[in-house]
Design a protein around this motif. Structure first.
Motif, PDB file in Angstrom:
ATOM      1  N   ARG A  56       0.833  -1.212   0.000  1.00 28.96           N
ATOM      2  CA  ARG A  56       0.000   0.000   0.000  1.00 28.96           C
ATOM      3  C   ARG A  56       0.859   1.250   0.000  1.00 28.96           C
ATOM      4  N   TRP A  61     -12.205   5.769  -4.169  1.00 31.55           N
ATOM      5  CA  TRP A  61     -10.992   6.486  -4.569  1.00 31.55           C
ATOM      6  C   TRP A  61     -10.655   6.257  -6.035  1.00 31.55           C
ATOM      7  N   ILE A  95      -4.453  10.309  -0.893  1.00 31.44           N
ATOM      8  CA  ILE A  95      -5.049  10.487   0.436  1.00 31.44           C
ATOM      9  C   ILE A  95      -6.293   9.594   0.595  1.00 31.44           C
ATOM     10  N   LEU A  96      -7.160   9.582  -0.419  1.00 35.80           N
ATOM     11  CA  LEU A  96      -8.379   8.757  -0.358  1.00 35.80           C
ATOM     12  C   LEU A  96      -8.029   7.278  -0.244  1.00 35.80           C
ATOM     13  N   TYR A  97      -6.989   6.872  -0.963  1.00 31.82           N
ATOM     14  CA  TYR A  97      -6.565   5.470  -0.903  1.00 31.82           C
ATOM     15  C   TYR A  97      -6.062   5.114   0.490  1.00 31.82           C
ATOM     16  N   LEU A  98      -5.268   6.010   1.086  1.00 31.63           N
ATOM     17  CA  LEU A  98      -4.758   5.766   2.435  1.00 31.63           C
ATOM     18  C   LEU A  98      -5.881   5.699   3.456  1.00 31.63           C
ATOM     19  N   TRP A  99      -6.922   6.485   3.252  1.00 26.83           N
ATOM     20  CA  TRP A  99      -8.060   6.525   4.177  1.00 26.83           C
ATOM     21  C   TRP A  99      -9.078   5.422   3.894  1.00 26.83           C
ATOM     22  N   ASN A 100      -8.775   4.553   2.928  1.00 26.29           N
ATOM     23  CA  ASN A 100      -9.668   3.441   2.575  1.00 26.29           C
ATOM     24  C   ASN A 100     -11.046   3.909   2.123  1.00 26.29           C
ATOM     25  N   ILE A 101     -11.106   5.051   1.451  1.00 28.23           N
ATOM     26  CA  ILE A 101     -12.358   5.510   0.855  1.00 28.23           C
ATOM     27  C   ILE A 101     -12.602   4.668  -0.393  1.00 28.23           C
ATOM     28  N   ASP A 102     -13.676   3.868  -0.396  1.00 27.40           N
ATOM     29  CA  ASP A 102     -13.794   2.826  -1.424  1.00 27.40           C
ATOM     30  C   ASP A 102     -14.023   3.340  -2.836  1.00 27.40           C
TER      31      ASP A 102
END
Length: 362
Positions: free
Chosen positions: A2, A65, A56-63
């Protein structure tokens, strides 16, 4: 992995800022020989910010992204084509990001499928008034089942209608597999209209994720397993063997929702003072499971005949769930750690060691 992907996205975004600097002569860039207009320079800058947001969205697990990521890759590649001589190397980064985007979108689709299955299952659940379990409700059950239900504390509590929990464990797919694969799952169960939805994520090897969905509703079963949520490796649905195995699984897991022992589709038979058999008929499918208790009423293990495979040659094999530890949820004592095994000709094959947590009733 990741962190490596995030670094690639961030660096790719920072490189796009060079197009903006070139357009506005903010820095001397000898490697950029082609002229870039100021309007295109603004687009290079906005694309850079878009990649940073994606990271940032990927790190925050925003599906979702991957949706912004897809837009960023498309715009980026168009800019690269316009400055091909100077920027063509950026295509490599876009290809890497695109592969992860495809995996991300497939995972998003699978998550939506799970949500849809859960919603449909809950909608089918017949709404009933909350009913409290009484001593009188247990009187027709075999003595070991009565002792078990009294001992775990269901008398005086509401009947369980829905259950949800998270699950973590170690899994082996073959007896000769040396290393265990880690697995994480979520499961949702309805009791009035028996059914479950189980979603699992596991890693066959450190870099090969596998996702799966196992569904049982209206007496029928369905299972899908995919590598990286993209490549199907198992897909079975609504045949006699799948339906039987799914119903048997429901019976094997009944100790997690023990008031289901009172469901009208289940009939009980006493085997001896510490053993009882449950037979369930539902949705045109019939199954049985045997429950083994100690003299105090603690459940030791559950056994049922299931199909390990689902092809034409598959044979029924004994599947055992052995209780390793207990916990309490809303005052009810349930197994929270279990080992699941197949009884093969060559011996007992323990293929799943699991623990459930974050359990919620009703």
């Amino acid at each position: 992995m990741r962190i490596l992907f995030v670094l690639i996205v961030v660096l790719h975004g920072l490189i796009h800022m060079m197009g903006f600097m070139k357009a506005f002569n903010l820095m001397k860039l000898n490697d950029f020989k082609m002229e870039i207009s100021k309007s295109l320079g603004i687009i290079w800058l906005l694309t850079a910010f878009l990649f940073l947001i994606v990271a940032i969205l990927y790190l925050w697990n925003i599906d979702w992204w991957w949706i912004l990521g897809g837009a960023a890759v498309i715009i980026s590649q168009l800019l690269i084509i316009l400055s091909w001589q100077d920027a063509k190397v950026g295509t490599i980064a876009n290809v890497i990001i695109l592969v992860v985007l495809i995996i991300g979108s497939a995972a998003w689709n699978m998550n939506n499928q799970v949500k849809s299955e859960i919603q449909e299952m809950y909608q089918q659940q017949k709404s009933t008034e909350r009913e409290v379990v009484s001593e009188a409700m247990l009187k027709d059950l075999p003595i070991p089942v009565q002792t078990w239900l009294q001992q775990i504390g269901v008398v005086g509590t509401e009947k369980i209608q829905t259950v949800s929990f998270k699950q973590k464990g170690q899994m082996k797919l073959k007896p000769d597999q040396e290393k265990w694969s880690s697995a994480e799952a979520e499961q949702y169960i309805t009791v009035n209209d028996p059914g479950f939805v189980w979603k699992v994520n596991m890693k066959m090897m450190p870099i090969i994720p596998v996702s799966g969905i196992d569904v049982f509703k209206n007496g029928t079963g369905e299972m899908t397993m995919k590598i990286a949520s993209v490549i199907p490796v198992v897909k079975v649905a609504e045949n006699e063997k799948v339906n039987q195995s799914s119903l048997q699984r429901y019976l094997l897991e009944l100790p997690w929702y023990p008031t289901a022992a009172l469901h009208p589709s289940i009939t009980w038979e006493s085997i001896d003072e510490t053993t009882a058999k449950a037979t369930m008929e539902y949705g045109g499918t019939t199954g049985t499971a045997t429950y083994f208790f100690d003299i105090t009423g603690d459940l030791l293990k559950v056994s049922a005949m299931r199909y390990k495979d689902h092809d034409e040659t598959a044979q029924l094999i004994e599947c055992i769930g052995e209780v390793k530890n207990y916990g309490r949820v809303n005052g009810i004592k349930i197994p929270i750690e279990m080992d699941v095994s197949w009884v093969l000709d060559e011996g007992v094959f323990t293929w799943y060691k699991l623990e459930i947590y974050d359990v919620t009733f009703n």
